[in-house]
Design an enzyme around this catalytic site. Sequence first.
Site, PDB file in Angstrom:
ATOM      1  N   CYS A 157       0.805  -1.214   0.000  1.00 46.24           N
ATOM      2  CA  CYS A 157       0.000   0.000   0.000  1.00 46.24           C
ATOM      3  C   CYS A 157       0.845   1.275   0.000  1.00 46.24           C
ATOM      4  O   CYS A 157       0.961   1.960   1.022  1.00 46.24           O
ATOM      5  CB  CYS A 157      -0.983   0.045   1.156  1.00 46.24           C
ATOM      6  SG  CYS A 157      -2.296   1.232   0.805  1.00 46.24           S
ATOM      7  N   CYS A 204      -5.820   2.159  -4.608  1.00 49.49           N
ATOM      8  CA  CYS A 204      -5.317   2.723  -3.368  1.00 49.49           C
ATOM      9  C   CYS A 204      -6.266   3.832  -2.925  1.00 49.49           C
ATOM     10  O   CYS A 204      -6.280   4.904  -3.536  1.00 49.49           O
ATOM     11  CB  CYS A 204      -3.910   3.266  -3.607  1.00 49.49           C
ATOM     12  SG  CYS A 204      -3.023   3.567  -2.088  1.00 49.49           S
TER      13      CYS A 204
HETATM   14  P1  FAD Z   1      -0.728 -10.942   3.735  1.00 48.19           P
HETATM   15  O1  FAD Z   1      -2.178 -10.664   3.695  1.00 48.19           O
HETATM   16  O2  FAD Z   1       0.180 -10.032   4.427  1.00 48.19           O
HETATM   17  O3  FAD Z   1      -0.523 -12.442   4.130  1.00 48.19           O
HETATM   18  C1  FAD Z   1       0.718 -13.085   4.227  1.00 48.19           C
HETATM   19  C2  FAD Z   1       0.546 -14.321   5.090  1.00 48.19           C
HETATM   20  O4  FAD Z   1       1.717 -15.140   4.987  1.00 48.19           O
HETATM   21  C3  FAD Z   1       0.363 -14.000   6.571  1.00 48.19           C
HETATM   22  O5  FAD Z   1      -0.824 -14.581   7.061  1.00 48.19           O
HETATM   23  C4  FAD Z   1       1.616 -14.597   7.227  1.00 48.19           C
HETATM   24  O6  FAD Z   1       1.345 -15.120   8.525  1.00 48.19           O
HETATM   25  C5  FAD Z   1       1.999 -15.687   6.243  1.00 48.19           C
HETATM   26  N1  FAD Z   1       3.414 -16.062   6.281  1.00 48.19           N
HETATM   27  C6  FAD Z   1       4.493 -15.254   6.369  1.00 48.19           C
HETATM   28  N2  FAD Z   1       5.627 -15.990   6.396  1.00 48.19           N
HETATM   29  C7  FAD Z   1       5.249 -17.287   6.305  1.00 48.19           C
HETATM   30  C8  FAD Z   1       5.970 -18.529   6.295  1.00 48.19           C
HETATM   31  N3  FAD Z   1       7.311 -18.584   6.364  1.00 48.19           N
HETATM   32  N4  FAD Z   1       5.255 -19.687   6.204  1.00 48.19           N
HETATM   33  C9  FAD Z   1       3.895 -19.652   6.119  1.00 48.19           C
HETATM   34  N5  FAD Z   1       3.176 -18.508   6.134  1.00 48.19           N
HETATM   35  C10 FAD Z   1       3.849 -17.342   6.230  1.00 48.19           C
HETATM   36  N6  FAD Z   1      -4.490  -2.689   0.403  1.00 48.19           N
HETATM   37  C11 FAD Z   1      -5.567  -2.165  -0.271  1.00 48.19           C
HETATM   38  O7  FAD Z   1      -6.010  -2.748  -1.263  1.00 48.19           O
HETATM   39  N7  FAD Z   1      -6.182  -1.021   0.145  1.00 48.19           N
HETATM   40  C12 FAD Z   1      -5.744  -0.343   1.230  1.00 48.19           C
HETATM   41  O8  FAD Z   1      -6.314   0.680   1.594  1.00 48.19           O
HETATM   42  C13 FAD Z   1      -4.619  -0.844   1.959  1.00 48.19           C
HETATM   43  N8  FAD Z   1      -4.123  -0.195   3.042  1.00 48.19           N
HETATM   44  C14 FAD Z   1      -3.095  -0.738   3.771  1.00 48.19           C
HETATM   45  C15 FAD Z   1      -2.631  -0.068   4.896  1.00 48.19           C
HETATM   46  C16 FAD Z   1      -1.621  -0.602   5.683  1.00 48.19           C
HETATM   47  C17 FAD Z   1      -1.141   0.156   6.898  1.00 48.19           C
HETATM   48  C18 FAD Z   1      -1.059  -1.870   5.335  1.00 48.19           C
HETATM   49  C19 FAD Z   1       0.008  -2.507   6.199  1.00 48.19           C
HETATM   50  C20 FAD Z   1      -1.483  -2.532   4.193  1.00 48.19           C
HETATM   51  C21 FAD Z   1      -2.501  -1.972   3.397  1.00 48.19           C
HETATM   52  N9  FAD Z   1      -2.954  -2.601   2.222  1.00 48.19           N
HETATM   53  C22 FAD Z   1      -4.013  -2.058   1.508  1.00 48.19           C
HETATM   54  C23 FAD Z   1      -2.180  -3.723   1.639  1.00 48.19           C
HETATM   55  C24 FAD Z   1      -2.791  -5.098   1.877  1.00 48.19           C
HETATM   56  O9  FAD Z   1      -3.010  -5.322   3.243  1.00 48.19           O
HETATM   57  C25 FAD Z   1      -1.830  -6.154   1.323  1.00 48.19           C
HETATM   58  O10 FAD Z   1      -1.459  -5.815  -0.002  1.00 48.19           O
HETATM   59  C26 FAD Z   1      -2.467  -7.539   1.305  1.00 48.19           C
HETATM   60  O11 FAD Z   1      -2.827  -7.946   2.596  1.00 48.19           O
HETATM   61  C27 FAD Z   1      -1.506  -8.544   0.669  1.00 48.19           C
HETATM   62  O12 FAD Z   1      -1.985  -9.849   0.777  1.00 48.19           O
HETATM   63  P2  FAD Z   1      -0.975 -11.086   0.787  1.00 48.19           P
HETATM   64  O13 FAD Z   1      -1.815 -12.290   0.787  1.00 48.19           O
HETATM   65  O14 FAD Z   1       0.049 -10.921  -0.264  1.00 48.19           O
HETATM   66  O15 FAD Z   1      -0.173 -10.930   2.160  1.00 48.19           O
END
Ligand code: FAD
Length: 412
Positions: A162, A341
């Site tokens: 983000c 965003c």
């Molecule tokens: P995540 O949802 O972060 O999931 C990763 C997972 O992998 C976690 O559950 C973790 O426990 C697991 N993991 C890590 N390491 C390991 C390992 N070695 N073995 C097994 N599991 C593991 N997005 C928007 O669209 N709109 C917004 O307004 C927005 N605002 C945001 C504001 C903030 C402050 C933040 C921090 C993020 C924001 N986002 C927003 C971004 C959004 O949250 C992420 O892009 C999204 O969650 C990504 O999803 P993901 O599945 O890639 O990762």
Amino acid sequence: HHSCRVLVVGGGTGGCAVAAKLSKVLKKNEVIILDPSDRHYYQPLFTLVGGGIYNLEKSFKQQKDVLPKDALWIQDRVTEFIPKANRVRTSENHEIEYDFMLLALGLETNYEKIPGLLEGLQTWSGVCSNYSDKYVEKTFQVMKNFESGNAIFTYPDSPVKCPGAPQKICYLTEEYLRKQGKRDKATIMYNTSLPVIFGVKKYADALWNVVESRDIQVNLRRNLVEVKPDVNEAVFENLDNPGEKTTIEYSMLHVTPPMSTPAPLRNNKELSNPAGFADVDPDSLAHNKFPNVFAIGDCSSSPNSKTAAAAAAQSVVVYRNLLAAINGTESEHIYDGYASCPLVTGYSKCILAEFDYKLQPLETFPISQDKEMLSMYLLKKLFMPYLYWNLMLNGYWNGPAGLRKLLHLNWK
Ligand code: FAD
Ligand code: UQ1
């Protein structure tokens, strides 16, 4: 020792959404989700928690209540990938064998990389950060305690999730201090490592108007390299002239930390690119070397903006291409790089940025979205959390492409 049809590594936004879709068509426990966390956070809410709009309790649910019931959740973390053998090892020394694997490990925050930062966050000081469940509540405490001086907001020299969030909290703080009658005693600064305020010109132009009208100083190519919490000083490096350092005193310092993919992925040179991201084809999201491996979300090398909105649009592409690979059929589903965003610019307004791989606007609503709007704020605050928990995590939200086509019919 376990074996499965599809191993989903990471049960966050992207992993959970695709696992939900897959477990509707595969048999019970043919999908294994590996994730150590007993909580599932809706991270986009952190911006509003930091701004004092929601309590942290609203931002998470128990992992067991969100992961699909027909998938097997193993509460453990990957420590080693062995993609040539279709196997992973976990921290509890288990081995899991798979036919297909989805990498969905997200991005980690690396607060420890900046000397003094953890000490500042963990002690009573003006240092805070919306990027962690541990520190996000401190942001509003620091805002409330602010009396006068510099309020500094940072953006690191690394990819981030983000990319708008580091400045959203700056706008919330500016409005908050104005309402508290303290604005004239504050100097507000946004120090970013980037050479631009935002990567898409249309929204960057709108944001320059916002910062100018609200007297927020923007310093480009400034990277936070050290925090001195005992004397309330932050040290920035000029990225255009490395070695040139400036020290600024702060009353409030909101830090967006450097981020990286988790070590087991980053250090695996077969799976990751030199930057540490899962090395996938940006169109199909299939791995470039291992055709039975896919990636979604923040840990993927696809050059989109890392957002939950992007993961939503990717989820249907990954699902269809993965299912085709399982069934041995052809599949040509392509991801266009969509990301969104919601740039919260205050307590009742928001610019909803939406764009694709080419950094061209790709807007859902048939109005020009470079305006600060109450409607987009309400979408972010009230509608998106509902959509996330109820539709996306159950596999029913593929991003707004369908809605966009519907709303633009009249204009064709
Ligand atoms: P995540 O949802 O972060 O999931 C990763 C997972 O992998 C976690 O559950 C973790 O426990 C697991 N993991 C890590 N390491 C390991 C390992 N070695 N073995 C097994 N599991 C593991 N997005 C928007 O669209 N709109 C917004 O307004 C927005 N605002 C945001 C504001 C903030 C402050 C933040 C921090 C993020 C924001 N986002 C927003 C971004 C959004 O949250 C992420 O892009 C999204 O969650 C990504 O999803 P993901 O599945 O890639 O990762
Ligand atoms: C979106 O799809 C999404 O993912 C679930 C977000 O993350 C929370 C968003 O912030 C946004 C804005 C979208 C896009 C959705 C619409 C209705 C424009």
